[in-house]
Design a protein around this motif. Sequence first.
Motif, PDB file in Angstrom:
ATOM      1  N   LEU A   1       0.917  -1.307  -0.172  1.00  0.00           N
ATOM      2  CA  LEU A   1       0.008  -0.229  -0.137  1.00  0.00           C
ATOM      3  C   LEU A   1       0.848   1.274   0.034  1.00  0.00           C
ATOM      4  CD1 LEU A   1      -2.864   1.117   0.255  1.00  0.00           C
ATOM      5  CD2 LEU A   1      -2.571   1.002   2.778  1.00  0.00           C
ATOM      6  N   PHE A   2       2.093   1.127   0.670  1.00  0.00           N
ATOM      7  CA  PHE A   2       2.893   2.501   0.869  1.00  0.00           C
ATOM      8  C   PHE A   2       4.051   2.496  -0.088  1.00  0.00           C
ATOM      9  CE2 PHE A   2       0.906   2.132   4.938  1.00  0.00           C
ATOM     10  CZ  PHE A   2       0.048   3.241   4.803  1.00  0.00           C
ATOM     11  N   GLY A   3       4.489   1.151  -0.391  1.00  0.00           N
ATOM     12  CA  GLY A   3       5.553   1.026  -0.921  1.00  0.00           C
ATOM     13  C   GLY A   3       6.273   1.623  -2.199  1.00  0.00           C
ATOM     14  N   TRP A   4       5.079   2.189  -3.114  1.00  0.00           N
ATOM     15  CA  TRP A   4       5.380   2.535  -4.250  1.00  0.00           C
ATOM     16  C   TRP A   4       4.939   4.354  -4.155  1.00  0.00           C
ATOM     17  CZ3 TRP A   4       1.949  -1.084  -3.805  1.00  0.00           C
ATOM     18  CH2 TRP A   4       0.508  -0.703  -3.800  1.00  0.00           C
ATOM     19  N   ALA A   5       4.602   4.568  -3.033  1.00  0.00           N
ATOM     20  CA  ALA A   5       4.180   5.989  -2.977  1.00  0.00           C
ATOM     21  C   ALA A   5       5.315   7.074  -2.795  1.00  0.00           C
ATOM     22  CB  ALA A   5       3.268   6.468  -1.417  1.00  0.00           C
ATOM     23  N   LYS A   6       5.337   7.809  -3.758  1.00  0.00           N
ATOM     24  CA  LYS A   6       6.328   9.135  -3.675  1.00  0.00           C
ATOM     25  C   LYS A   6       5.433  10.417  -3.662  1.00  0.00           C
ATOM     26  CE  LYS A   6       9.780   6.708  -5.991  1.00  0.00           C
ATOM     27  NZ  LYS A   6       9.795   5.570  -5.191  1.00  0.00           N
ATOM     28  N   PRO A   7       6.075  11.289  -2.794  1.00  0.00           N
ATOM     29  CA  PRO A   7       5.370  12.741  -2.900  1.00  0.00           C
ATOM     30  C   PRO A   7       5.475  13.318  -4.111  1.00  0.00           C
ATOM     31  CG  PRO A   7       7.509  12.738  -1.654  1.00  0.00           C
ATOM     32  CD  PRO A   7       7.335  11.336  -2.145  1.00  0.00           C
ATOM     33  N   VAL A   8       4.606  14.142  -4.451  1.00  0.00           N
ATOM     34  CA  VAL A   8       4.529  15.204  -5.913  1.00  0.00           C
ATOM     35  C   VAL A   8       5.530  16.112  -5.498  1.00  0.00           C
ATOM     36  CG1 VAL A   8       3.111  16.396  -7.133  1.00  0.00           C
ATOM     37  CG2 VAL A   8       2.313  14.260  -6.242  1.00  0.00           C
ATOM     38  N   PRO A   9       6.463  16.384  -6.394  1.00  0.00           N
ATOM     39  CA  PRO A   9       7.477  17.371  -6.162  1.00  0.00           C
ATOM     40  C   PRO A   9       6.652  18.834  -6.342  1.00  0.00           C
ATOM     41  CG  PRO A   9       7.770  16.312  -8.188  1.00  0.00           C
ATOM     42  CD  PRO A   9       6.770  15.688  -7.477  1.00  0.00           C
ATOM     43  N   VAL A  10       6.805  19.543  -5.274  1.00  0.00           N
ATOM     44  CA  VAL A  10       6.118  20.947  -5.236  1.00  0.00           C
ATOM     45  C   VAL A  10       7.187  21.794  -4.606  1.00  0.00           C
ATOM     46  CG1 VAL A  10       4.395  22.531  -4.173  1.00  0.00           C
ATOM     47  CG2 VAL A  10       3.788  19.899  -5.023  1.00  0.00           C
ATOM     48  N   ASN A  11       7.380  23.020  -5.308  1.00  0.00           N
ATOM     49  CA  ASN A  11       8.239  24.159  -4.722  1.00  0.00           C
ATOM     50  C   ASN A  11       7.400  25.120  -3.472  1.00  0.00           C
ATOM     51  OD1 ASN A  11      10.028  26.216  -3.806  1.00  0.00           O
ATOM     52  ND2 ASN A  11      10.771  26.167  -6.058  1.00  0.00           N
ATOM     53  N   ILE A  12       7.173  24.445  -2.625  1.00  0.00           N
ATOM     54  CA  ILE A  12       6.245  24.919  -1.690  1.00  0.00           C
ATOM     55  C   ILE A  12       6.480  26.666  -1.434  1.00  0.00           C
ATOM     56  CG2 ILE A  12       7.336  24.569   0.544  1.00  0.00           C
ATOM     57  CD1 ILE A  12       3.650  24.406  -0.287  1.00  0.00           C
ATOM     58  N   ASN A  13       7.822  27.006  -1.573  1.00  0.00           N
ATOM     59  CA  ASN A  13       8.224  28.367  -1.372  1.00  0.00           C
ATOM     60  C   ASN A  13       7.674  29.363  -2.799  1.00  0.00           C
ATOM     61  OD1 ASN A  13       9.797  27.918   0.931  1.00  0.00           O
ATOM     62  ND2 ASN A  13      11.689  27.356  -0.505  1.00  0.00           N
ATOM     63  N   VAL A  14       7.571  28.788  -3.893  1.00  0.00           N
ATOM     64  CA  VAL A  14       6.735  29.493  -4.775  1.00  0.00           C
ATOM     65  C   VAL A  14       5.383  29.578  -4.650  1.00  0.00           C
ATOM     66  CG1 VAL A  14       6.305  29.480  -7.198  1.00  0.00           C
ATOM     67  CG2 VAL A  14       8.587  28.788  -6.397  1.00  0.00           C
ATOM     68  N   VAL A  15       4.715  28.252  -4.157  1.00  0.00           N
ATOM     69  CA  VAL A  15       3.349  28.410  -3.591  1.00  0.00           C
ATOM     70  C   VAL A  15       2.828  29.437  -2.612  1.00  0.00           C
ATOM     71  CG1 VAL A  15       1.298  26.900  -2.776  1.00  0.00           C
ATOM     72  CG2 VAL A  15       3.096  25.816  -4.251  1.00  0.00           C
ATOM     73  N   ILE A  16       3.754  29.449  -1.782  1.00  0.00           N
ATOM     74  CA  ILE A  16       3.516  30.340  -0.504  1.00  0.00           C
ATOM     75  C   ILE A  16       3.843  31.689  -1.054  1.00  0.00           C
ATOM     76  CG2 ILE A  16       4.178  31.164   1.759  1.00  0.00           C
ATOM     77  CD1 ILE A  16       4.782  28.042   2.448  1.00  0.00           C
ATOM     78  N   LYS A  17       4.795  31.954  -1.879  1.00  0.00           N
ATOM     79  CA  LYS A  17       4.951  33.379  -2.265  1.00  0.00           C
ATOM     80  C   LYS A  17       3.836  34.054  -3.369  1.00  0.00           C
ATOM     81  CE  LYS A  17       8.308  35.864  -5.417  1.00  0.00           C
ATOM     82  NZ  LYS A  17       9.061  35.414  -6.436  1.00  0.00           N
ATOM     83  N   ASN A  18       3.318  33.178  -3.936  1.00  0.00           N
ATOM     84  CA  ASN A  18       2.249  33.579  -5.008  1.00  0.00           C
ATOM     85  C   ASN A  18       1.041  33.390  -4.414  1.00  0.00           C
ATOM     86  OD1 ASN A  18       4.199  33.979  -7.059  1.00  0.00           O
ATOM     87  ND2 ASN A  18       3.963  31.814  -7.667  1.00  0.00           N
ATOM     88  N   GLY A  19       0.720  32.372  -3.371  1.00  0.00           N
ATOM     89  CA  GLY A  19      -0.790  32.391  -3.020  1.00  0.00           C
ATOM     90  C   GLY A  19      -0.740  32.397  -1.198  1.00  0.00           C
ATOM     91  N   GLY A  20       0.332  32.586  -0.690  1.00  0.00           N
ATOM     92  CA  GLY A  20       0.171  32.512   0.664  1.00  0.00           C
ATOM     93  C   GLY A  20       0.079  31.331   1.330  1.00  0.00           C
ATOM     94  N   TYR A  21       0.070  31.375   2.701  1.00  0.00           N
ATOM     95  CA  TYR A  21      -0.119  30.224   3.369  1.00  0.00           C
ATOM     96  C   TYR A  21      -1.577  29.103   3.174  1.00  0.00           C
ATOM     97  CZ  TYR A  21       3.953  31.329   6.029  1.00  0.00           C
ATOM     98  OH  TYR A  21       5.255  31.853   6.413  1.00  0.00           O
ATOM     99  N   LYS A  22      -2.306  29.964   2.801  1.00  0.00           N
ATOM    100  CA  LYS A  22      -3.542  29.709   2.398  1.00  0.00           C
ATOM    101  C   LYS A  22      -3.471  28.525   1.019  1.00  0.00           C
ATOM    102  CE  LYS A  22      -8.604  30.849   1.347  1.00  0.00           C
ATOM    103  NZ  LYS A  22      -9.542  31.888   1.168  1.00  0.00           N
TER     104      LYS A  22
END
Length: 140
Positions: A1-22
């Motif tokens: 169930l968990f063996g192949w799970a990989k996080p989606v690469p997201v540059n959270i700094n860009v997300v927060i810079k453009n849209g804030g913590y929301k």
Amino acid sequence: LFGWAKPVPVNINVVIKNGGYKAGVFVALAGIFYNIVLAIFSLFVLMNFTENLNNSTAKFLYILFNINLFLGLLNLYPIPPLDGSKALTYTLLQFGFNKIASKIYSFERYGMVILIVIIISPISKYFFAPIDYIFKLFLN
């Protein structure tokens, strides 16, 4: 169930810079939302079109429902590295609770160990009780 799970690469700094913590909260909850929508969709198809499905397709939809509902609900827990902890951290940062958010973030390196200990210990019965309850609601 968990063996192949990989996080989606997201540059959270860009997300927060453009849209804030929301926006960070929305990104953290996106995978959970997807899992729950896919679970509900598969259950809907299974319940409404069972007579038109062959046995293998019905089994597939049932397994699809179970896996996605479990993953969606598990990821809601606010234990790093689960998405619920990220959503909680960004929500706390949004409201100015920086010290608490920092404390939660500091547990990130121990998160997998904490999860494994919870899963293999007797506390898992209580830890998974809300998930078990929701499964029973859906399946009744």
